[in-house]
Design an enzyme around this catalytic site. Sequence first.
Site, short mmCIF file in Angstrom:
data_model
loop_
_atom_site.label_atom_id
_atom_site.label_comp_id
_atom_site.label_asym_id
_atom_site.label_seq_id
_atom_site.Cartn_x
_atom_site.Cartn_y
_atom_site.Cartn_z
CD GLU A 75 -2.51 1.43 2.61
OE1 GLU A 75 -3.69 1.83 2.62
OE2 GLU A 75 -1.86 1.18 3.65
CD1 TRP A 97 -6.13 1.25 -0.07
CD2 TRP A 97 -7.80 2.73 0.05
NE1 TRP A 97 -5.69 2.30 0.69
CE2 TRP A 97 -6.69 3.22 0.78
CE3 TRP A 97 -8.96 3.49 -0.02
CZ2 TRP A 97 -6.71 4.45 1.45
CZ3 TRP A 97 -8.99 4.72 0.65
CH2 TRP A 97 -7.88 5.18 1.36
CE1 TYR A 139 -4.17 9.05 3.95
CE2 TYR A 139 -5.54 7.50 2.73
CZ TYR A 139 -5.25 8.19 3.90
OH TYR A 139 -6.04 8.02 5.00
CB CYS A 201 -7.46 8.21 8.39
SG CYS A 201 -9.19 7.86 7.97
NE ARG A 221 -9.70 12.50 8.34
CZ ARG A 221 -10.83 11.80 8.43
NH1 ARG A 221 -11.59 11.90 9.50
NH2 ARG A 221 -11.18 10.98 7.47
CG ASP A 224 -10.64 0.59 12.86
OD1 ASP A 224 -10.55 0.11 14.02
OD2 ASP A 224 -11.12 -0.04 11.91
#
Length: 319
Positions: A75, A97, A139, A201, A221, A224
């Site tokens: 990733e 994803w 990203y 995130c 921010r 999980d």
Amino acid sequence: MQNASTIDRRSVRAHWEWQYLELMRRIWEEGDERIDRTGIGTRAVFGATIRFDLSGGAMPLLTTKRVYWKTATRELLWFLTGETNIRPLCAQGVEIWTDWPLDRYRRETGDDIARAEFSRRIVEDAGFAERWGDLGPVYGKQWVDWPVYEAAGEGLYRRREKGIDQVSQVVGSLRTNPGSRRHIIEGWNVAELDAMALPPCHKTYQFHVADGRLSGLLYQRSCDLGLGFAFNMWSLALLTRMLAQQCDLEPGEVVWMGGDVHLYSNHAPLVEAQLAREPEGEARLSILRRPASMFDYAITDFDVSGYAPQAHIPAPVAV
């Protein structure tokens, strides 16, 4: 289930993962309960920090459950390409994803296609992938091609063909001005959030040089903790290691900072199983070659040794 009083404070200092387990316990027992964007519900705390020393090749892989570090690495390498379509990931068997475009496909077409079939079509059908596999400017797009607009006549602006490559800029600044406080890679592009399948995130990375050692900090921010954190912490450490190698620096420390740190209400089996375990052992990473740039690493360049985790703990992903 463990509570704070049962955790040996000497063990907390001895193994970094106790920081994670104590945070998990605190969220599960004391976190605020609320309904979140997914409708599942979470328990959360606001503001948390976890630190890890990268000395000697050490890497922050959780040992109380298996973390698929090769998936997380693939990733990260995908981010560095600037790619926003899941097709290259699916072709490598990386499905982390897939749920977001799959959810959009099901909503817009009414076709309750199986996940495996959707991924197969993404890989085998370029047209299908172009229509349904793109995540928007997520990203990697922001990291290496942050959009720049320039005047094109009175009141008119056009987008430059090539945007700002933040990764290359950080490499350059680390090499030429290591004392700078501007070694930052930012993903939170306010103007493009609505076009993203999921707003960033892990949004802000900052790097710091002291005594020839490179440290990295991530502000996240939304985290999980049950599923996402393990990948985020690994990627922070790996990105720092790669930058250190490219800039002739030694790895220092990584600092993870979470804003809204949460556990999903349907993750009770994961939480209870993981809190019943104790961390043990330590993973170490070797980078087997030095590529020409940050963009030339391959999965075969990384070797992890000493990693003997306890069993994987499955849990559903909230979309």
